[in-house]
Design an enzyme around this catalytic site. Structure first.
Site, PDB file in Angstrom:
ATOM      1  N   CYS A 336       1.041  -1.331   0.006  1.00  0.00           N
ATOM      2  CA  CYS A 336       0.028  -0.184  -0.076  1.00  0.00           C
ATOM      3  C   CYS A 336       0.930   1.196   0.015  1.00  0.00           C
ATOM      4  O   CYS A 336       1.518   1.536  -0.979  1.00  0.00           O
ATOM      5  CB  CYS A 336      -1.020  -0.030   1.288  1.00  0.00           C
ATOM      6  SG  CYS A 336      -2.227   1.130   1.067  1.00  0.00           S
ATOM      7  N   HIS A 446      -3.869  -5.570   0.972  1.00  0.00           N
ATOM      8  CA  HIS A 446      -3.545  -5.670   2.581  1.00  0.00           C
ATOM      9  C   HIS A 446      -3.939  -7.173   2.681  1.00  0.00           C
ATOM     10  O   HIS A 446      -4.836  -7.650   2.422  1.00  0.00           O
ATOM     11  CB  HIS A 446      -4.266  -4.787   3.438  1.00  0.00           C
ATOM     12  CG  HIS A 446      -3.766  -3.568   3.465  1.00  0.00           C
ATOM     13  ND1 HIS A 446      -2.580  -2.975   4.176  1.00  0.00           N
ATOM     14  CD2 HIS A 446      -4.434  -2.136   2.872  1.00  0.00           C
ATOM     15  CE1 HIS A 446      -2.329  -1.832   3.822  1.00  0.00           C
ATOM     16  NE2 HIS A 446      -3.369  -1.241   3.199  1.00  0.00           N
TER      17      HIS A 446
END
Length: 508
Positions: A336, A446
């Site tokens: 991310c 994630h």
């Protein structure tokens, strides 16, 4: 309201163990045939989860949902505060961002909307699970005198639901008697009857060594001690990133050394739990200004303030060390915000990710991947799955997780050296080993390491470079290991805690 009284886990302080004790209570009630409904009215955390509907919630409430045998839903954590630095937090109500607030203005401007969101979350949760029993977690201490009038998630909620409360105290910190007596003495007369029991957490040594202390507490407070939980911190990582330095020590069986950057605004560090659980992997957290060394790989995790954290990396010299490490053949992996930092350029025209130090809206990245990221107010919030194209093998492996990010990332100049990490090309990219440096990869996904076969294939790539034998890819999803840990936690809870005073008492 539910027929069975709500239960609530309060703590004498932050870090007393409320989250795990709530998870244990949920698993124990599930074993007894009940439907426990975990709920925390307000949480402050950058360790988040995205539910199936695309709503954002604290990871600790997701863990409690799994303990209860339920799918996490944002109604379980209707108010989430995500610290952004400078005493400012992003406000998440019922899964979605409603703005930001500074600490000194929060209760003035957001108390009424927050209490409304909490009541809406309760109604939604109970409507979707009729007959369930609420299992509430408090926040911090319930007797912060300066905040009691604007309390959203402790005694206001306990009184509203007439909950049966247990007070948890961490004996490892020392001063457990003062913690308990002080907390009880600060309760108002109308609140004191809500406390049905005391729970001593993180006790080291033989249980009988606390017998005298238990007798004293019961004689001097009139509240029964439900039990004494032993030290179990090796089961789960701490909820708060400030406690990362207290994680487990060196593993005797470790064969791979993986450095993880301890970013100032670190978020979603639960992404690393599956690696932490690998017996042959040693994680070493490296903060800006600390020595990077020569690990087998470097992971840059998520960040709540990507540009500020990038500046901290660059200004401390850690950025130059990363670049030199990669030039020398080192492997770097970003998740991310970590992936965004690996790119050539990050643009933040709205100042969403900490702004650039100079006040400009654009900042150069680490330059390890040919990527450009432009941040915008729109936030990607969704669960995803895709077939991984890298690392290569006999067949593509399915990976799953969730997106939780601002910004759109694109590849520069149609790079021939940078390839998609998976079939959904926008989820990540990889630049393979070459004469110009080591492998660099990044993903928006994630939870990518939770896929057992993919995680093992990634580790085997590192092992091959060290001349180590490959590990079996026949590895279950990390959720099975997490569930086994929840069972171990509940086993200990059932062995050491007597729930009957909590379940059977009245509020009369």
């Amino acid at each position: 309201m539910t027929a069975k009284p709500a239960l609530m886990v309060l703590g004498t302080s932050s870090g007393a163990g409320k989250s795990l004790m709530t998870a244990a209570l949920c698993r124990v009630l599930r074993r007894r045939g009940e439907t426990p409904l975990p709920f925390k009215g307000q949480n402050m955390s950058n360790n988040a989860w995205v539910d199936q509907a695309g709503g954002e919630m604290a990871y600790s409430q997701a863990l409690q949902a799994w303990a209860a045998g339920l799918e996490p839903e944002c109604a379980m954590n209707p108010v989430l505060l995500k610290p952004q630095g400078d005493s400012t937090s992003e406000l998440i109500h019922l899964g979605h961002s409603v703005g930001s607030a500074r600490a000194e203005h929060y209760y003035r401007d957001w108390f009424k909307p927050g209490w409304k969101a909490i009541r809406q979350g309760l109604e939604a949760l109970q409507s979707s699970h009729p007959g369930g029993r609420l299992v509430l977690e408090g926040a911090g201490s319930p007797v912060e005198v300066n905040l009691q009038k604007r309390d959203l998630t402790n005694l206001r909620l306990a009184q509203y639901l007439r909950a049966h409360c247990v007070l948890v105290a961490d004996i490892e910190r020392g001063g457990v008697f003062a913690q308990i007596v002080g907390t009880l003495n600060l309760l108002r007369p109308v609140e004191r009857p809500l406390i049905k029991g005391l729970l001593i957490n993180r006790f080291r040594g033989r249980r009988e060594l606390f017998d005298e202390g238990q007798r004293w507490l019961e004689a001097n407070t009139g509240v029964p001690v439900l039990g004494v939980m032993p030290w179990l911190d090796e089961l789960f990582p701490p909820e708060d990133s400030l406690d990362l330095l207290e994680r487990r020590g060196r593993k005797r069986s470790a064969e791979l050394n993986i450095a993880v950057l301890k970013l100032p605004s670190l978020s979603n560090f639960s992404d690393l739990d599956p690696l932490e659980a690998e017996p042959t992997v040693q994680l070493r957290w490296v903060a800006p200004g600390e020595e990077l060394g020569l690990p087998d790989a470097v992971v840059i995790p998520g960040s709540k303030q990507t540009l500020r954290d990038l500046a901290a990396i660059l200004n401390s010299g850690l950025g130059a060390a990363l670049q030199a490490y990669n030039t020398g053949g080192g492997h770097v992996f970003g998740i991310c915000g970590g992936m965004q930092m690996l790119g050539d350029e990050l643009c933040d025209p709205e100042g969403l990710e900490g702004g650039a130090p100079s006040g400009n809206t654009s900042q150069a990245g680490l330059g390890l991947l040919p990527l450009r990221t432009v941040f915008s107010a729109d936030k990607a919030l969704r669960q995803r799955s895709s077939a991984a194209l890298w690392p290569g093998g006999s067949h593509a492996l399915e990976i799953e997780g969730f997106e939780l990010h601002h910004g759109l990332t694109t590849i520069n100049n149609a790079s021939e050296t940078c390839k998609p990490l998976c079939r959904d090309e926008e989820l990540g990219w990889v630049k393979p080993f070459s004469d110009h440096g080591g492998l660099v990869a990044g993903t928006y996904l994630h939870g990518v390491f939770e896929s057992g076969p993919w995680r093992r294939r990634w580790l085997n790539q590192l092992r091959e470079r060290k001349g180590l034998a490959p590990l079996s890819e026949q590895q279950p999803h990390h959720s099975r290991q997490r569930d086994a840990l929840l069972d171990r936690l509940a086993d200990a809870f059932e062995q050491h805690i007597n729930l009957e005073p909590l379940l059977n008492s009245s509020n009369g």
